[in-house]
Write an enzyme that holds these catalytic residues in place. Structure first.
Site, PDB file in Angstrom:
ATOM      1  N   THR A 211       0.810  -1.220   0.000  1.00  0.00           N
ATOM      2  CA  THR A 211       0.000   0.000   0.000  1.00  0.00           C
ATOM      3  C   THR A 211       0.842   1.269   0.000  1.00  0.00           C
ATOM      4  OG1 THR A 211      -0.195  -0.286   2.399  1.00  0.00           O
ATOM      5  CG2 THR A 211      -2.046  -1.019   1.057  1.00  0.00           C
ATOM      6  N   THR A 214       6.509   2.236   2.815  1.00  0.00           N
ATOM      7  CA  THR A 214       7.906   2.640   2.613  1.00  0.00           C
ATOM      8  C   THR A 214       7.990   3.838   1.671  1.00  0.00           C
ATOM      9  OG1 THR A 214       8.595   0.338   2.929  1.00  0.00           O
ATOM     10  CG2 THR A 214      10.187   1.828   1.913  1.00  0.00           C
ATOM     11  N   HIS A 429     -20.651 -23.495 -17.731  1.00  0.00           N
ATOM     12  CA  HIS A 429     -20.326 -23.133 -16.343  1.00  0.00           C
ATOM     13  C   HIS A 429     -20.216 -21.615 -16.184  1.00  0.00           C
ATOM     14  CE1 HIS A 429     -18.305 -24.054 -12.386  1.00  0.00           C
ATOM     15  NE2 HIS A 429     -17.869 -22.824 -12.580  1.00  0.00           N
ATOM     16  N   GLU A 430     -19.482 -20.974 -17.089  1.00  0.00           N
ATOM     17  CA  GLU A 430     -19.276 -19.529 -16.978  1.00  0.00           C
ATOM     18  C   GLU A 430     -20.561 -18.755 -17.297  1.00  0.00           C
ATOM     19  OE1 GLU A 430     -16.756 -18.359 -15.561  1.00  0.00           O
ATOM     20  OE2 GLU A 430     -15.607 -20.223 -15.580  1.00  0.00           O
ATOM     21  N   ASP A 506     -15.160 -21.926  -6.653  1.00  0.00           N
ATOM     22  CA  ASP A 506     -16.474 -21.356  -6.331  1.00  0.00           C
ATOM     23  C   ASP A 506     -16.967 -21.859  -4.978  1.00  0.00           C
ATOM     24  OD1 ASP A 506     -16.377 -20.242  -8.872  1.00  0.00           O
ATOM     25  OD2 ASP A 506     -17.480 -21.903  -9.779  1.00  0.00           O
TER      26      ASP A 506
END
Length: 608
Positions: A211, A214, A429-430, A506
């Site tokens: 983030t 430093t 599936h998608e 999933d």
């Protein structure tokens, strides 16, 4: 001022090489050259030469006799022979006449030379040998020197060396605001002294990895224009007890000598962990180092302008004594950036690369929810690498969008061989995920669907992107996320009558969400607002641990299973109601392999 370049080899190395060369010449070359001018003969030949009158000069040495005599060509030549026990030699040479003879007088060294050769030279030789061995051992031991024990390895920076300012930091406005106050104090301490205020001695930068903790510290160095000591917490950890504490003393001594200044300790949790409660197996060296750090922070006057900055992503493991007022009494959160922050970070890093006009950074920011500053910098860099790979000189919007997928799911596995049957299962599936998401309210819109396998192991994925930034999540949103996650498995069951292992990720995510609803969010019917789980290391994965009885844990599992079953049934119902669209969209995806959210919604909303 330019630093003097140190020679690659020490001077003594070259002295040693020259000495060895001279010794080799003296032992091998010079005797060989002299051997051609001196002839060795036996003692009888020497006497014969004397008797025949060929000898003109004789020198008697301790072990040999050298003489000059005429050779076969009538020229003077030098001969040597071994010395014999011959008492009559002198009389023979004297009687012969015309021969110059003498015995070589051994040279006597002066007492000073004898002292130098006997005492000084051996001592110097062994000292130099010891130095060479010490340097060799230091290199093998990583440069550790007994004379450097207790010396801090802090690097001192000024503005010109760090090259960072607050302009280089984006997405952390609150953290910058808190640190700007420290910089202002270092520039104008009298302004604070006039009103009687004193600045905090220490500021602790807390946040997840990547983030910019430093980077913020380096920006403080660039803005403050004062000496900036930078050291990692691991550099205080030594093999010998007391050495870490000595390094802390030396660091604060240097800091007070160069006040006003800033001391930055990265990863302070290395030495700042909670002290043991008398249990065996404690770390005496680390605890002594921590005790010394606490003492030093109490011992210096904050008005002198010495400010301690520290960074950690494990604040829960720090000793409470380190966080009390008077030490690290200011905590500066450096959290993951929000939507506006991610867009600002992308713009900062995009300044370093050449981009096309009209780049929509907001779209990229919306697609990277939860990404850190380091990950966003990596996304921009990946986009630049892709542009070069494709032979272009400017980064395009498509490069940035593809780089988001590279960072999230890895590179495309173009050489992966997947059968047509398996590819069809992946497509259904998608589309199952996308269709369930689209037919629910309180669900993020579908942005992209692909069945191109990735190096992360994903055979395909459905990307959803929220229109804006969301801070809170309702129970309906959480439940709908679980339903969307079960949509892929539900599509396989509906179309093929069986299911595959493709839903493993999933299942993991759905279980995690359902468990959080029950144990942490208070979204279950059974337990109401009861806290059943605590988060540990929230910045490093957010592992959790149950805080309930074994019987309650069993009821939690039942409640989690009930939520997942309910969401799974909902997903199955949605797909059954839209079965014709499911087949149409799956066939379209099989043909193109990758479709956008706009294409998906156009087909879904097309009248049947």
């Amino acid at each position: 001022m330019e630093e003097k370049k140190t020679p690659k080899k020490p001077l003594i190395f070259y002295y040693f090489v020259v000495m060895m060369v001279l010794m080799l010449f003296n032992a091998l070359v010079f005797p060989y050259l002299m051997r051609g001018r001196i002839t060795e003969v036996d003692y009888g030949t020497f006497l014969s030469q004397v008797d025949s009158g060929n000898v003109s000069r004789v020198e008697v040495e301790e072990s040999q006799i050298a003489f000059i005599a005429k050779n076969e060509e009538g020229k003077d030549a030098v001969y040597i022979t071994g010395r014999m026990d011959d008492p009559g030699l002198v009389d023979r040479l004297h009687k012969k006449g015309g021969i110059i003879f003498s015995e070589v007088i051994p040279k006597q060294n002066s007492p000073l030379l004898n002292f130098l050769l006997t005492w000084i030279l051996p001592v110097v030789f062994f000292v130099l040998l010891g130095q060479l061995l010490m340097r060799f051992m230091q290199k093998r031991m990583g440069g550790m020197n007994a004379m450097q024990f207790g010396k801090s390895n802090a690097k001192v920076y000024v503005q010109a060396q760090t090259g960072k300012t607050f302009d280089d930091v984006a997405g952390e406005d609150e953290a910058k605001e808190a640190l700007k106050e420290i910089v202002d104090f270092l520039h104008n301490p009298q302004k604070y002294a006039d009103i009687g205020a004193s600045m905090p001695k220490g500021a602790l930068l807390v946040g997840p990895p990547g983030t910019g903790k430093t980077l913020l510290a380096q920006a403080v160095a660039g803005e403050a224009k004062v000496p900036f000591f930078s050291i990692s917490g691991s550099e205080f950890v030594e093999m010998f007890v007391g050495m870490g504490a000595a390094k802390v003393r030396d660091l604060f001594k240097q800091a007070q000598e160069k006040a006003p200044c800033i001391v930055f300790i990265d990863e302070i949790d290395t030495i700042g962990k909670k002290r043991d409660t008398g249990m065996p197996g404690g770390n005496d060296e680390r605890e002594q180092t921590l005790n010394q750090l606490l003492t030093e922070m109490d011992g210096f006057d904050g008005k002198k302008g010495v400010v301690i900055l520290a960074a950690t992503n494990r604040p829960d493991s720090l000793d409470p004594a380190l966080l009390r007022p008077g030490r690290f009494d200011r905590r500066v959160p450096v959290e993951l950036p929000d939507l506006k922050g991610r867009e600002a970070i992308l713009r900062v890093h995009a300044r370093k690369v050449k981009t096309e006009e009209g780049i929509d950074y907001n779209a990229i920011a919306r697609a990277t929810s939860g990404a850190s500053g380091a990950e966003l910098a990596n996304i921009v860099n990946e986009a630049a690498l892709r542009a070069v790979k494709l032979g272009r000189s400017l980064v395009s919007q498509n490069d940035l969008e593809e780089s988001v997928e590279v960072v999230i799911a890895g590179y495309q596995r173009k050489g992966a061989v997947i059968s047509q049957k398996e590819k069809k299962i992946i497509a259904y599936h998608e589309i199952g995920h996308a269709l369930v998401a689209a037919r629910q309210t309180e669900s993020a819109p579908v942005h992209k669907i692909t069945i191109v396998p990735r190096t992360s192991g994903a055979l395909g994925y459905t990307m959803q992107v929220d229109e804006g930034e969301r801070v809170l999540m309702t129970r309906e949103e959480a439940f709908n996320k679980i339903a969307t996650l079960t949509g892929g498995r539900a599509a396989e069951e509906l179309v093929f009558g069986s299911f595959t292992s493709g839903a493993s990720n999933d299942i993991e995510q759905a279980t995690k969400m359902a468990r959080s609803m029950v144990t942490r969010y208070g979204m279950s019917r059974e337990f109401d607002m009861m806290a059943l789980e605590t988060v540990q290391n929230q910045y490093l994965g957010g592992d959790t641990s149950l805080t309930c009885a074994a019987g309650t844990a069993e009821k939690i599992d039942e409640e989690v299973l009930s939520l997942i079953r309910e969401a799974h049934d909902k997903a199955r119902r949605i797909l059954q109601e839209n079965e014709q669209k499911l087949h149409e969209l799956a066939d379209y995806l099989l043909g193109k392999e990758t479709i956008t959210g706009e294409e998906f919604m156009e087909i879904l909303n097309r009248p049947q």
